[in-house]
Design a protein around this motif. Structure first.
Motif, PDB file in Angstrom:
ATOM      1  N   LEU A 227       0.949  -0.270  -3.992  1.00  0.00           N
ATOM      2  CA  LEU A 227       0.236  -1.233  -3.142  1.00  0.00           C
ATOM      3  C   LEU A 227       1.029  -1.517  -1.867  1.00  0.00           C
ATOM      4  N   GLU A 228       2.340  -1.649  -1.998  1.00  0.00           N
ATOM      5  CA  GLU A 228       3.169  -1.936  -0.814  1.00  0.00           C
ATOM      6  C   GLU A 228       3.140  -0.768   0.170  1.00  0.00           C
ATOM      7  N   TYR A 229       3.231   0.454  -0.340  1.00  0.00           N
ATOM      8  CA  TYR A 229       3.200   1.611   0.547  1.00  0.00           C
ATOM      9  C   TYR A 229       1.861   1.705   1.280  1.00  0.00           C
ATOM     10  N   LEU A 230       0.750   1.541   0.547  1.00  0.00           N
ATOM     11  CA  LEU A 230      -0.569   1.640   1.174  1.00  0.00           C
ATOM     12  C   LEU A 230      -0.772   0.539   2.198  1.00  0.00           C
ATOM     13  N   SER A 231      -0.304  -0.674   1.903  1.00  0.00           N
ATOM     14  CA  SER A 231      -0.425  -1.785   2.862  1.00  0.00           C
ATOM     15  C   SER A 231       0.372  -1.499   4.130  1.00  0.00           C
ATOM     16  N   ASN A 232       1.589  -0.970   3.972  1.00  0.00           N
ATOM     17  CA  ASN A 232       2.403  -0.630   5.147  1.00  0.00           C
ATOM     18  C   ASN A 232       1.745   0.462   5.985  1.00  0.00           C
ATOM     19  N   GLU A 233       1.136   1.425   5.301  1.00  0.00           N
ATOM     20  CA  GLU A 233       0.485   2.512   6.023  1.00  0.00           C
ATOM     21  C   GLU A 233      -0.704   2.007   6.835  1.00  0.00           C
ATOM     22  N   ILE A 234      -1.415   1.042   6.272  1.00  0.00           N
ATOM     23  CA  ILE A 234      -2.555   0.464   7.001  1.00  0.00           C
ATOM     24  C   ILE A 234      -2.063  -0.330   8.206  1.00  0.00           C
ATOM     25  N   GLU A 235      -0.962  -1.074   8.026  1.00  0.00           N
ATOM     26  CA  GLU A 235      -0.416  -1.870   9.128  1.00  0.00           C
ATOM     27  C   GLU A 235       0.059  -0.984  10.271  1.00  0.00           C
ATOM     28  N   GLU A 236       0.712   0.118   9.918  1.00  0.00           N
ATOM     29  CA  GLU A 236       1.232   1.015  10.960  1.00  0.00           C
ATOM     30  C   GLU A 236       0.109   1.780  11.659  1.00  0.00           C
ATOM     31  N   GLN A 237      -0.916   2.155  10.906  1.00  0.00           N
ATOM     32  CA  GLN A 237      -2.049   2.934  11.424  1.00  0.00           C
ATOM     33  C   GLN A 237      -1.577   4.180  12.167  1.00  0.00           C
ATOM     34  N   SER A 238      -0.535   4.797  11.607  1.00  0.00           N
ATOM     35  CA  SER A 238       0.031   5.989  12.255  1.00  0.00           C
ATOM     36  C   SER A 238      -0.636   7.270  11.778  1.00  0.00           C
ATOM     37  N   ASP A 239      -1.454   7.149  10.759  1.00  0.00           N
ATOM     38  CA  ASP A 239      -2.094   8.318  10.178  1.00  0.00           C
ATOM     39  C   ASP A 239      -3.577   8.298  10.505  1.00  0.00           C
ATOM     40  N   LYS A 240      -4.122   9.455  10.805  1.00  0.00           N
ATOM     41  CA  LYS A 240      -5.554   9.543  11.119  1.00  0.00           C
ATOM     42  C   LYS A 240      -6.411   9.269   9.888  1.00  0.00           C
ATOM     43  N   ASP A 241      -5.810   9.345   8.707  1.00  0.00           N
ATOM     44  CA  ASP A 241      -6.559   9.113   7.474  1.00  0.00           C
ATOM     45  C   ASP A 241      -6.436   7.672   6.998  1.00  0.00           C
ATOM     46  N   VAL A 242      -6.207   6.730   7.917  1.00  0.00           N
ATOM     47  CA  VAL A 242      -6.017   5.342   7.523  1.00  0.00           C
ATOM     48  C   VAL A 242      -7.267   4.768   6.866  1.00  0.00           C
ATOM     49  N   VAL A 243      -8.447   5.263   7.241  1.00  0.00           N
ATOM     50  CA  VAL A 243      -9.684   4.791   6.608  1.00  0.00           C
ATOM     51  C   VAL A 243      -9.691   5.151   5.121  1.00  0.00           C
ATOM     52  N   GLU A 244      -9.208   6.344   4.831  1.00  0.00           N
ATOM     53  CA  GLU A 244      -9.107   6.764   3.436  1.00  0.00           C
ATOM     54  C   GLU A 244      -8.147   5.871   2.668  1.00  0.00           C
ATOM     55  N   VAL A 245      -7.038   5.481   3.310  1.00  0.00           N
ATOM     56  CA  VAL A 245      -6.050   4.610   2.679  1.00  0.00           C
ATOM     57  C   VAL A 245      -6.652   3.244   2.396  1.00  0.00           C
ATOM     58  N   ILE A 246      -7.445   2.733   3.330  1.00  0.00           N
ATOM     59  CA  ILE A 246      -8.103   1.437   3.128  1.00  0.00           C
ATOM     60  C   ILE A 246      -9.012   1.492   1.908  1.00  0.00           C
ATOM     61  N   GLY A 247      -9.732   2.608   1.751  1.00  0.00           N
ATOM     62  CA  GLY A 247     -10.623   2.770   0.607  1.00  0.00           C
ATOM     63  C   GLY A 247      -9.854   2.815  -0.705  1.00  0.00           C
ATOM     64  N   ILE A 248      -8.729   3.534  -0.726  1.00  0.00           N
ATOM     65  CA  ILE A 248      -7.922   3.628  -1.950  1.00  0.00           C
ATOM     66  C   ILE A 248      -7.356   2.261  -2.325  1.00  0.00           C
ATOM     67  N   LEU A 249      -6.819   1.544  -1.322  1.00  0.00           N
ATOM     68  CA  LEU A 249      -6.245   0.223  -1.589  1.00  0.00           C
ATOM     69  C   LEU A 249      -7.302  -0.740  -2.107  1.00  0.00           C
ATOM     70  N   SER A 250      -8.495  -0.662  -1.533  1.00  0.00           N
ATOM     71  CA  SER A 250      -9.590  -1.533  -1.978  1.00  0.00           C
ATOM     72  C   SER A 250      -9.954  -1.277  -3.438  1.00  0.00           C
ATOM     73  N   GLU A 251      -9.996  -0.004  -3.825  1.00  0.00           N
ATOM     74  CA  GLU A 251     -10.327   0.333  -5.210  1.00  0.00           C
ATOM     75  C   GLU A 251      -9.225  -0.115  -6.172  1.00  0.00           C
ATOM     76  N   LEU A 252      -7.964   0.064  -5.760  1.00  0.00           N
ATOM     77  CA  LEU A 252      -6.854  -0.311  -6.637  1.00  0.00           C
ATOM     78  C   LEU A 252      -6.791  -1.804  -6.885  1.00  0.00           C
ATOM     79  N   GLN A 253      -7.274  -2.597  -5.934  1.00  0.00           N
ATOM     80  CA  GLN A 253      -7.191  -4.051  -6.062  1.00  0.00           C
ATOM     81  C   GLN A 253      -8.414  -4.664  -6.729  1.00  0.00           C
ATOM     82  N   LYS A 254      -9.373  -3.840  -7.113  1.00  0.00           N
ATOM     83  CA  LYS A 254     -10.554  -4.362  -7.792  1.00  0.00           C
ATOM     84  C   LYS A 254     -10.196  -4.795  -9.210  1.00  0.00           C
TER      85      LYS A 254
END
Length: 372
Positions: A227-254
């Motif tokens: 969760l910490e890694y995915l949250s940091n990746e979303i904050e940095e938004q350095s990856d073009k696949d950040v939308v995919e990361v948002i989706g994964i984090l959302s599913e993990l927190q359900k």
């Protein structure tokens, strides 16, 4: 060491790849010779065969099971290339060729049992491999691999449950994301910083469902780091696949995903005991029967309010550690007037409580599980 250094600096140090391969082949031949000698002394053995794809080849793994005195041995003989065809006749021919290559004189030996998977080409009672082997060796009883049958049951059952399928899909997305070397390296660093054990998510595999059990264990133990890694990746938004990361984090927190992971981990950990026993080299039908009955009894004991309370306390503890909110929409239930005991136990004031809802759904009878 000085001795090793002086030996290594010699012109002939036996480190050539040709010499290494020759040494490996000599060792393999010696092992095979020992196995063949034991089989010839015994006079009979059981045959176990399965196919596996290796790069662009279809390999047939030939294994034997035999007894020396009261000790049971299960040994691998060799791989046979069956890329040219995998029908029953070709597989039987490949099996007999492997016996010939290993210097097993089948004129003096007898096959007393055979075990394969349930594919029709292997298990067919008319034209399958087991039927053709039985023509030459009438006492070769065929058994569908018990561990494989267990795997099929668990995989098919999980696929029929919608929430389980969602959990598997999410795990697959997590695996794909952290399969990238850069992401995996960052995750390991976060694990070490948090004082967690280094762990990785395995690919979800239908042929070896026990990998799913290990996946749940790895995910739960490294949940905070993921969760910490995915949250940091979303904050940095350095990856073009950040939308995919948002989706994964959302599913993990359900809430439903979190409960599903913990529940399936507990269930599959029990079944894993049975799977390990069925794959044991020294396993017997008696041991298998006892462990199967034990697993069934374990599941029956879990279907009670006391065990559910223990399970729910574990859920609450893990959720609190990982800041997961355990909320669920209100569910109205129709309670038949004839079932006053159930109504008194789970009255209107308790129906909105998640524990009562899950009890009604999973621990009630077919008669009192009637949602509007």
């Amino acid at each position: 060491m000085p001795e090793f250094q002086s030996f290594y600096q010699k012109k002939i140090n036996l480190t050539s790849w040709k010499i290494q391969e020759e040494l490996i082949k000599i060792s393999a031949d010696l092992v095979t010779e020992t196995i063949v000698g034991q089989i010839l002394d015994t006079g009979h053995f059981a045959l176990m065969v399965d196919e596996a794809r290796s790069h662009k080849q279809e390999q047939l793994s030939v294994c034997v099971r035999y007894a020396v005195g009261l000790d049971i041995y299960e040994r691998f003989l060799q791989f046979v290339d069956v890329s040219c065809g995998q029908n029953a006749n070709q597989i039987v021919s490949a099996i007999y060729s492997s016996f010939k290559n290993c210097n097993l004189n089948m004129d003096t030996l007898n096959i007393v049992a055979q075990s394969y998977d349930g594919a029709s080409v292997m298990s067919g009672h008319i034209g399958g491999v087991q039927a053709k082997i039985k023509e030459d060796y009438p006492y070769a009883i065929y058994t569908h691999c018990m561990a494989h049958r267990l795997n099929l049951v668990v995989v098919d059952l999980c696929k029929e449950i919608k929430n389980a399928r969602c959990v598997f899909n999410t795990l697959e997305m997590v695996y794909v994301h952290f399969a990238r070397p850069s992401n995996n390296t960052k995750l390991i660093k976060i694990q070490l910083d948090l004082g967690l054990k280094k762990g990785s998510i395995l690919r979800v595999c239908d042929t070896r469902w026990v990998c799913r059990f290990k996946n749940y264990e790895a995910l739960i133990s490294n949940y905070t780091a993921i969760l910490e890694y995915l949250s940091n990746e979303i904050e940095e938004q350095s990856d073009k696949d950040v939308v995919e990361v948002i989706g994964i984090l959302s599913e993990l927190q359900k809430c439903t995903f979190f409960i599903g992971v913990v529940l399936l981990k507990d269930v599959l950990s029990i079944i894993n005991i049975l799977s390990t026993t069925l794959q044991s080299k020294t396993g017997t039908l008696g041991k298998a029967k006892n462990i199967i009955n034990g697993v069934i009894l374990s599941f029956e004991k879990l279907r009670c309010d006391e065990e559910f309370l223990i399970f729910w306390q574990k859920i609450e503890s893990l959720a609190a550690q990982n800041d997961i909110t355990l909320d669920i929409p209100d569910i109205k239930w129709y309670v038949p007037k004839t079932n006053r005991l159930h109504y008194d136990l789970y009255g209107p004031e308790m129906i909105t409580n998640l524990q009562a809802v899950v009890k009604c759904r999973y621990f009630g009878t077919a008669r009192n599980r009637m949602p509007l």
